[in-house]
Design an enzyme around this catalytic site. Structure first.
Site, short mmCIF file in Angstrom:
data_model
loop_
_atom_site.label_atom_id
_atom_site.label_comp_id
_atom_site.label_asym_id
_atom_site.label_seq_id
_atom_site.Cartn_x
_atom_site.Cartn_y
_atom_site.Cartn_z
N ARG A 237 6.52 -0.30 -12.73
CA ARG A 237 5.68 -1.12 -13.59
C ARG A 237 5.26 -0.34 -14.83
NH1 ARG A 237 1.22 -4.31 -10.04
NH2 ARG A 237 0.25 -4.22 -12.08
N ARG B 288 -8.90 -14.24 -13.55
CA ARG B 288 -9.24 -12.98 -14.19
C ARG B 288 -10.20 -13.17 -15.36
NH1 ARG B 288 -4.55 -10.14 -12.45
NH2 ARG B 288 -4.56 -7.92 -12.82
N ARG C 208 1.26 4.75 -7.55
CA ARG C 208 2.09 3.56 -7.46
C ARG C 208 3.14 3.56 -8.57
NH1 ARG C 208 -0.85 -2.28 -7.84
NH2 ARG C 208 -0.78 -1.83 -10.07
N LYS D 274 -5.52 -5.27 -3.61
CA LYS D 274 -5.41 -6.73 -3.44
C LYS D 274 -4.04 -7.12 -2.88
CE LYS D 274 -6.26 -7.61 -7.80
NZ LYS D 274 -6.42 -6.24 -8.34
N ARG E 222 -6.58 -0.95 -18.68
CA ARG E 222 -6.68 -2.04 -17.69
C ARG E 222 -8.04 -2.05 -17.01
NH1 ARG E 222 -1.83 -0.71 -14.16
NH2 ARG E 222 -2.34 -2.58 -12.96
N1 LIG Z 1 -7.06 1.48 1.43
C1 LIG Z 1 -6.19 2.14 0.62
N2 LIG Z 1 -6.22 3.48 0.59
C2 LIG Z 1 -5.35 4.14 -0.19
N3 LIG Z 1 -4.42 3.57 -0.98
C3 LIG Z 1 -4.36 2.23 -0.97
C4 LIG Z 1 -5.22 1.45 -0.19
N4 LIG Z 1 -4.92 0.15 -0.41
C5 LIG Z 1 -3.90 0.14 -1.29
N5 LIG Z 1 -3.55 1.40 -1.62
C6 LIG Z 1 -2.52 1.82 -2.54
O1 LIG Z 1 -3.07 1.66 -3.85
C7 LIG Z 1 -2.12 1.12 -4.75
C8 LIG Z 1 -2.61 -0.18 -5.33
O2 LIG Z 1 -2.65 -1.15 -4.31
P1 LIG Z 1 -2.28 -2.66 -4.63
O3 LIG Z 1 -2.38 -3.39 -3.35
O4 LIG Z 1 -0.99 -2.73 -5.38
O5 LIG Z 1 -3.51 -3.02 -5.60
P2 LIG Z 1 -3.77 -4.24 -6.57
O6 LIG Z 1 -2.85 -5.37 -6.15
O7 LIG Z 1 -5.23 -4.56 -6.36
O8 LIG Z 1 -3.52 -3.71 -7.94
C9 LIG Z 1 -0.84 0.96 -3.96
O9 LIG Z 1 -0.01 2.05 -4.24
C10 LIG Z 1 -1.27 0.95 -2.50
O10 LIG Z 1 -0.31 1.51 -1.67
MG LIG Z 2 -1.47 -6.49 -7.26
#
Ligand SMILES: Nc1ncnc2c1ncn2[C@@H]1O[C@H](COP(=O)(O)OP(=O)(O)O)[C@@H](O)[C@H]1O
Ligand SMILES: [Mg+2]
Length: 190
Positions: free
Chosen positions: A134, A89, A128, A14, A146
């Site tokens: 975090r 949420r 991440r 997201k 979660r």
């Molecule tokens: N299409 C994708 N393929 C692989 N990894 C992704 C993809 N989109 C996001 N990520 C990685 O997954 C993790 C979670 O993404 P994030 O955007 O922070 O998710 P959210 O905000 O939904 O929790 C991050 O480390 C990001 O770099």
């Molecule tokens: Mg997020």
């Protein structure tokens, strides 16, 4: 206004997609997670209240979230619309959001739900966690919690929008750019 709910479990992408969408559509990014992390970093009273929930991967109580979102919407005067990321949420949050937007004579244009298998989510979140700092990304137990909280408390929000014919689902595995194109194609029809 164009108001999009970008929906999906933790780690679905997201935040990643929001950054691209706000550029493309000239929208304001409203991420409740980012807002709470900012409060936490600044040591505000709200941050202190929220921390114990966030650190364990639980939801912050609706009233705190809703008040914070109200403030953010009211103080964002120049936007063409919002990308709501990580909010609503819970169903009560979705109801409150509808009421807030009514005051501005606008509504949710549609929801885009990112669908990603649990195993992929866990992998992404642990990854991440190596750099995000975090607390809720640091271990498998919190991550599992979660994902469970998402299924129990957040998934009903998808039904809420489905009943209004605003629900759209995208497969969230693949290249970030391909997923971005698919989301854009959905938003272009709103
Ligand atoms: N299409 C994708 N393929 C692989 N990894 C992704 C993809 N989109 C996001 N990520 C990685 O997954 C993790 C979670 O993404 P994030 O955007 O922070 O998710 P959210 O905000 O939904 O929790 C991050 O480390 C990001 O770099
Ligand atoms: Mg997020």
């Amino acid at each position: 206004m164009l108001n999009v709910v970008l929906f999906g479990p933790p780690g679905a992408g997201k935040g990643t997609q929001s950054e691209k969408l706000i550029e493309k559509y000239n929208l304001a990014h409203l991420s409740t997670g980012d807002l709470f992390r900012k409060h936490l970093g600044e040591g505000t009273d709200l941050g202190k209240l929220a921390q114990k929930y966030m650190d364990e991967g639980n939801l912050v109580p609706d009233s705190l979230v809703i008040d914070m979102v109200k403030d953010k919407i009211a103080s964002t005067t120049d936007a063409k619309g919002f990308i709501f990321d990580g909010f609503p949420r819970t169903v009560p949050q979705a109801v409150a959001l509808d009421d807030m937007l009514k005051e501005f004579d606008t509504t949710i244009s549609g929801m885009v739900a990112l669908e990603v298998p649990d195993e992929e989510l866990k992998k992404r979140l642990l990854d991440r966690g190596k750099t995000s700092g975090r607390a809720d990304d640091q271990n498998e137990e919190k991550i599992n919690n979660r994902i469970q909280v998402y299924k129990d408390e957040t998934l009903p929000v998808a039904n809420f929008y489905n009943e209004q014919n605003k629900f759209n689902q995208i497969h969230g595995v693949g290249s970030i750019n391909d997923i971005f194109q698919e989301i854009s194609a959905v938003i272009d029809k709103f």
